[in-house]
Design a protein around this motif. Sequence first.
Motif, PDB file in Angstrom:
ATOM      1  N   PHE A  34       0.820  -1.202   0.000  1.00  0.00           N
ATOM      2  CA  PHE A  34       0.000   0.000   0.000  1.00  0.00           C
ATOM      3  C   PHE A  34       0.861   1.263   0.000  1.00  0.00           C
ATOM      4  O   PHE A  34       0.455   2.293  -0.530  1.00  0.00           O
ATOM      5  CB  PHE A  34      -0.961   0.013   1.184  1.00  0.00           C
TER       6      PHE A  34
ATOM      7  N   ILE B 231       1.725   1.944  -3.625  1.00  0.00           N
ATOM      8  CA  ILE B 231       0.556   2.486  -4.323  1.00  0.00           C
ATOM      9  C   ILE B 231       0.333   3.945  -3.931  1.00  0.00           C
ATOM     10  O   ILE B 231       0.051   4.790  -4.780  1.00  0.00           O
ATOM     11  CB  ILE B 231      -0.691   1.636  -4.024  1.00  0.00           C
ATOM     12  N   ALA B 232       0.494   4.244  -2.632  1.00  0.00           N
ATOM     13  CA  ALA B 232       0.330   5.620  -2.167  1.00  0.00           C
ATOM     14  C   ALA B 232       1.354   6.539  -2.814  1.00  0.00           C
ATOM     15  O   ALA B 232       1.025   7.646  -3.253  1.00  0.00           O
ATOM     16  CB  ALA B 232       0.452   5.681  -0.648  1.00  0.00           C
TER      17      ALA B 232
ATOM     18  N   CYS C 226      -4.298   4.871   1.287  1.00  0.00           N
ATOM     19  CA  CYS C 226      -3.313   3.789   1.165  1.00  0.00           C
ATOM     20  C   CYS C 226      -2.249   3.874   2.255  1.00  0.00           C
ATOM     21  O   CYS C 226      -1.814   2.853   2.783  1.00  0.00           O
ATOM     22  CB  CYS C 226      -2.669   3.819  -0.217  1.00  0.00           C
TER      23      CYS C 226
ATOM     24  N   LEU D  57      -3.857   2.537   5.409  1.00  0.00           N
ATOM     25  CA  LEU D  57      -3.939   1.074   5.369  1.00  0.00           C
ATOM     26  C   LEU D  57      -2.573   0.445   5.605  1.00  0.00           C
ATOM     27  O   LEU D  57      -2.447  -0.570   6.303  1.00  0.00           O
ATOM     28  CB  LEU D  57      -4.517   0.613   4.031  1.00  0.00           C
ATOM     29  N   HIS D  58      -1.536   1.048   5.048  1.00  0.00           N
ATOM     30  CA  HIS D  58      -0.178   0.542   5.248  1.00  0.00           C
ATOM     31  C   HIS D  58       0.216   0.632   6.716  1.00  0.00           C
ATOM     32  O   HIS D  58       0.795  -0.303   7.271  1.00  0.00           O
ATOM     33  CB  HIS D  58       0.804   1.329   4.378  1.00  0.00           C
TER      34      HIS D  58
END
Length: 56
Positions: free
Chosen positions: A2, A5-6, A39, A42-43
Amino acid sequence: MFALIAALLFVLALVFEIAGVAVGGVITVATLGTAGLLCVALHLMGVGAGWTPLKK
């Protein structure tokens, strides 16, 4: 995962901001920034870290 992705979302938001680009009315710099922050959250929560449940 994540975090990667972020980082990509933040790079896209920066490029869009510099170029003044908006893809439709839905994907804007603010939308990409918010998705990037989601993200990161979430990470930091550990989602997708590959941990397994406790075994008895």
